[in-house]
Design a protein around this motif. Structure first.
Motif, PDB file in Angstrom:
ATOM      1  N   SER A   1      38.427  54.430  30.685  1.00  0.00           N
ATOM      2  CA  SER A   1      38.956  53.884  31.994  1.00  0.00           C
ATOM      3  C   SER A   1      39.971  54.896  32.710  1.00  0.00           C
ATOM      4  N   PRO A   2      40.801  55.659  31.876  1.00  0.00           N
ATOM      5  CA  PRO A   2      41.826  56.277  32.780  1.00  0.00           C
ATOM      6  C   PRO A   2      41.221  57.490  33.407  1.00  0.00           C
ATOM      7  N   PHE A   3      39.892  57.757  33.059  1.00  0.00           N
ATOM      8  CA  PHE A   3      39.131  59.027  33.890  1.00  0.00           C
ATOM      9  C   PHE A   3      38.044  58.359  34.758  1.00  0.00           C
ATOM     10  N   VAL A   4      37.615  57.143  34.361  1.00  0.00           N
ATOM     11  CA  VAL A   4      36.544  56.608  35.431  1.00  0.00           C
ATOM     12  C   VAL A   4      37.053  55.411  36.216  1.00  0.00           C
ATOM     13  N   PRO A   5      37.295  55.476  37.403  1.00  0.00           N
ATOM     14  CA  PRO A   5      38.124  54.346  37.902  1.00  0.00           C
ATOM     15  C   PRO A   5      37.328  52.980  37.783  1.00  0.00           C
ATOM     16  N   VAL A   6      35.820  53.106  38.041  1.00  0.00           N
ATOM     17  CA  VAL A   6      35.072  51.896  37.940  1.00  0.00           C
ATOM     18  C   VAL A   6      35.035  51.317  36.771  1.00  0.00           C
ATOM     19  N   PHE A   7      35.437  52.064  35.594  1.00  0.00           N
ATOM     20  CA  PHE A   7      35.553  51.327  34.263  1.00  0.00           C
ATOM     21  C   PHE A   7      36.801  50.450  34.075  1.00  0.00           C
ATOM     22  N   ARG A   8      37.832  50.952  34.883  1.00  0.00           N
ATOM     23  CA  ARG A   8      39.059  50.133  34.877  1.00  0.00           C
ATOM     24  C   ARG A   8      38.806  48.797  35.754  1.00  0.00           C
ATOM     25  N   GLU A   9      37.922  48.912  36.752  1.00  0.00           N
ATOM     26  CA  GLU A   9      37.620  47.545  37.526  1.00  0.00           C
ATOM     27  C   GLU A   9      36.739  46.641  36.942  1.00  0.00           C
TER      28      GLU A   9
ATOM     29  N   PRO B   1      32.453  46.496  49.700  1.00  0.00           N
ATOM     30  CA  PRO B   1      32.873  47.876  49.600  1.00  0.00           C
ATOM     31  C   PRO B   1      31.543  48.415  48.278  1.00  0.00           C
ATOM     32  N   PRO B   2      31.502  49.760  48.371  1.00  0.00           N
ATOM     33  CA  PRO B   2      30.571  50.374  47.534  1.00  0.00           C
ATOM     34  C   PRO B   2      30.992  50.080  45.977  1.00  0.00           C
ATOM     35  N   GLY B   3      30.209  49.324  45.162  1.00  0.00           N
ATOM     36  CA  GLY B   3      30.748  49.215  43.822  1.00  0.00           C
ATOM     37  C   GLY B   3      31.874  48.259  44.070  1.00  0.00           C
ATOM     38  N   TYR B   4      32.945  48.679  42.952  1.00  0.00           N
ATOM     39  CA  TYR B   4      34.228  48.075  43.117  1.00  0.00           C
ATOM     40  C   TYR B   4      35.470  48.791  43.773  1.00  0.00           C
ATOM     41  N   ARG B   5      34.976  49.979  44.687  1.00  0.00           N
ATOM     42  CA  ARG B   5      36.223  50.852  45.210  1.00  0.00           C
ATOM     43  C   ARG B   5      36.793  50.281  46.242  1.00  0.00           C
ATOM     44  N   ASN B   6      37.953  50.509  46.519  1.00  0.00           N
ATOM     45  CA  ASN B   6      38.723  50.207  47.585  1.00  0.00           C
ATOM     46  C   ASN B   6      38.768  48.862  48.242  1.00  0.00           C
ATOM     47  N   TRP B   7      38.913  47.943  47.263  1.00  0.00           N
ATOM     48  CA  TRP B   7      38.683  46.390  47.722  1.00  0.00           C
ATOM     49  C   TRP B   7      39.690  46.030  48.662  1.00  0.00           C
ATOM     50  N   GLY B   8      40.921  46.555  48.087  1.00  0.00           N
ATOM     51  CA  GLY B   8      42.244  46.385  48.783  1.00  0.00           C
ATOM     52  C   GLY B   8      42.176  46.630  50.362  1.00  0.00           C
ATOM     53  N   LYS B   9      41.606  47.820  50.494  1.00  0.00           N
ATOM     54  CA  LYS B   9      41.510  48.447  51.933  1.00  0.00           C
ATOM     55  C   LYS B   9      40.384  47.857  52.796  1.00  0.00           C
TER      56      LYS B   9
ATOM     57  N   LEU C   1      36.719  46.301  33.471  1.00  0.00           N
ATOM     58  CA  LEU C   1      37.714  45.796  32.549  1.00  0.00           C
ATOM     59  C   LEU C   1      38.496  44.601  32.924  1.00  0.00           C
ATOM     60  N   GLU C   2      38.841  44.833  34.341  1.00  0.00           N
ATOM     61  CA  GLU C   2      39.675  43.841  34.863  1.00  0.00           C
ATOM     62  C   GLU C   2      38.963  42.372  34.917  1.00  0.00           C
ATOM     63  N   MET C   3      37.713  42.548  35.116  1.00  0.00           N
ATOM     64  CA  MET C   3      36.753  41.362  35.148  1.00  0.00           C
ATOM     65  C   MET C   3      36.231  40.928  33.561  1.00  0.00           C
ATOM     66  N   ARG C   4      36.699  41.317  32.623  1.00  0.00           N
ATOM     67  CA  ARG C   4      36.329  41.107  31.359  1.00  0.00           C
ATOM     68  C   ARG C   4      36.526  39.584  30.817  1.00  0.00           C
ATOM     69  N   TYR C   5      37.764  39.066  31.231  1.00  0.00           N
ATOM     70  CA  TYR C   5      38.067  37.670  31.131  1.00  0.00           C
ATOM     71  C   TYR C   5      36.811  36.748  31.480  1.00  0.00           C
ATOM     72  N   LEU C   6      35.976  37.087  32.423  1.00  0.00           N
ATOM     73  CA  LEU C   6      34.844  36.379  32.594  1.00  0.00           C
ATOM     74  C   LEU C   6      33.862  36.248  31.788  1.00  0.00           C
ATOM     75  N   TRP C   7      33.984  37.189  30.744  1.00  0.00           N
ATOM     76  CA  TRP C   7      32.894  37.107  29.687  1.00  0.00           C
ATOM     77  C   TRP C   7      33.506  36.740  28.322  1.00  0.00           C
TER      78      TRP C   7
ATOM     79  N   LYS D   1      22.325  44.306  21.693  1.00  0.00           N
ATOM     80  CA  LYS D   1      23.406  44.968  21.470  1.00  0.00           C
ATOM     81  C   LYS D   1      24.658  44.677  22.094  1.00  0.00           C
ATOM     82  N   ARG D   2      26.012  44.721  21.488  1.00  0.00           N
ATOM     83  CA  ARG D   2      27.079  44.281  22.009  1.00  0.00           C
ATOM     84  C   ARG D   2      27.486  45.470  23.264  1.00  0.00           C
ATOM     85  N   PHE D   3      28.080  44.822  24.277  1.00  0.00           N
ATOM     86  CA  PHE D   3      28.453  45.729  25.528  1.00  0.00           C
ATOM     87  C   PHE D   3      29.646  46.455  24.849  1.00  0.00           C
ATOM     88  N   PRO D   4      29.699  47.915  25.377  1.00  0.00           N
ATOM     89  CA  PRO D   4      30.730  48.713  24.847  1.00  0.00           C
ATOM     90  C   PRO D   4      31.978  48.548  25.573  1.00  0.00           C
ATOM     91  N   TRP D   5      32.718  47.581  25.417  1.00  0.00           N
ATOM     92  CA  TRP D   5      33.976  47.292  26.010  1.00  0.00           C
ATOM     93  C   TRP D   5      35.059  48.372  25.782  1.00  0.00           C
TER      94      TRP D   5
END
Length: 350
Positions: free
Chosen positions: A275-283, A87-95, A285-291, A264-268
């Motif tokens: 993230s409440p306003f930008v859906p891709v940021f929420r996605e 799917p484009p970017g991280y959007r609509n994975w579940g569907k 953040l969900e992957m942050r544990y990999l870093w 530079k440090r990544f701006p987590w």
């Protein structure tokens, strides 16, 4: 949509591979490697006519990976389907993710073709990160991980019904012509000589990277020897292991001739606030544990089977990647044109 008569006949001497996602980084790299090994490449795209001029040696057919009839039609006569579509970017994975793989499985079964696809590390949680093997337990922490576990279960079930499946899992991709990855969208800024390097990892945390041409070469070598493999095969690649999160940046400094290039440090925190306003940021953040936790895959099974893992020296891999992204100026002999964007960000079959 093309009708049946518009699917070209291919030479009986050339095995046919249908590539879903040929305009993406891994799909394009695998398609090129397959063509180099004597395969006829058929690529499906929503706007096939726009792609023919870019890759005229491949056969382009209209189609959408979400439309089963399109995929089944495109796969007629194929011996292999490369499933590199997301799917484009991280959007609509579940569907979208599971219907896409269901369509590929249906097409493979109808054509009598095998399936080759890249895996993800989302399937795993930190409990197995220290030495991640193909048979490590899959206990994902995220919704994406649970979807990928379900995807692999469906592939395994298809293999039980007679479809050959080869899945290759590697670290975070980087390489020429690929823009939809952490390297091109976070570590460096494409389009100009670098002013800084951004590091998404926690201090001192190692990370695993994978150079796309090496991944593609590995996948194609496995395809060539598919008759020696069981119906369902998983392989892990070692790739480039950045032991402390600093070695990739050091390679960038060597290649650019800029030992003073700052990190530079990544701006987590900024991502969390927005993230409440930008859906891709929420996605993301969900992957942050990999870093935050070192993840290292064991490639013993791959090396035992192939004899080696294809591995480009890191400085060469970084140099080619930076040149393709337009990050090297004349002083370092690099190109100054921006690499083509990964079409997954546009929502096409890539």
């Amino acid at each position: 949509m093309r009708n049946d008569s518009q699917i070209h006949a291919t030479s009986p001497a050339a095995p046919l591979a249908l590539v879903l996602g040929a305009t993406g980084g891994i799909g394009g790299a695998v398609a090129a490697k397959l063509a180099g090994r004597g395969y006829a490449v058929r690529a499906m795209h929503r706007d096939a006519s726009s792609q023919r001029a870019k890759s005229p040696d491949w056969e382009w057919v209209e189609g959408d990976a979400m439309n089963r009839e399109d995929v089944v039609r495109a796969a007629r006569g194929a011996q292999l389907i490369v499933h590199a579509v997301n799917p484009p970017g991280y959007r609509n994975w579940g569907k979208l993710v599971l219907p896409m793989i269901d369509n590929t499985i249906a097409a493979a079964q109808a054509a009598g073709a095998g399936i080759l696809m890249p895996g993800t590390i989302y399937n795993y949680a930190p409990d197995v990160f220290a030495n991640l093997a193909e048979d490590s337990p899959q206990n994902p922490l995220t919704a994406k991980g649970r979807i990928r576990v379900a995807l692999e279960q469906r592939l395994q079930a298809a293999a039980g019904r007679g479809t050959q499946v080869i899945l290759v899992r590697a670290g975070d991709f980087f390489g020429p012509g690929a823009g939809n990855n952490w390297f091109a969208q976070a570590v460096v800024k494409p389009g100009a000589p670098l002013a800084a390097i951004t590091n998404p990892a926690e201090r001192g945390v190692g990370h695993q990277w994978a150079y796309l041409p090496d991944v593609a070469e590995t996948m194609v070598r496995l395809v060539v020897r598919a008759d020696e493999l069981p119906a369902f095969s998983r392989f892990h690649m070692r790739g480039f292991w950045d032991e402390d999160g600093l070695q990739l940046g050091n390679a960038i400094r060597r290649v650019t001739g800029r030992p003073d290039l700052p990190t530079k440090r990544f701006p987590w925190l900024l991502l969390r606030l927005a993230s409440p306003f930008v859906p891709v940021f929420r996605e993301l953040l969900e992957m942050r544990y990999l870093w935050k936790t070192p993840l290292r895959m064991d490639n013993a099974r791959l090396v035992e089977f192939l004899g080696e893992e294809p591995a480009t020296p890191i400085d060469e891999a970084v140099r080619v990647t930076l040149a393709s992204l337009g990050c090297l100026g004349p002083a370092t002999g690099g190109a100054t044109t921006r690499a083509p964007a990964d079409d997954r960000r546009k929502g096409v079959a890539a």
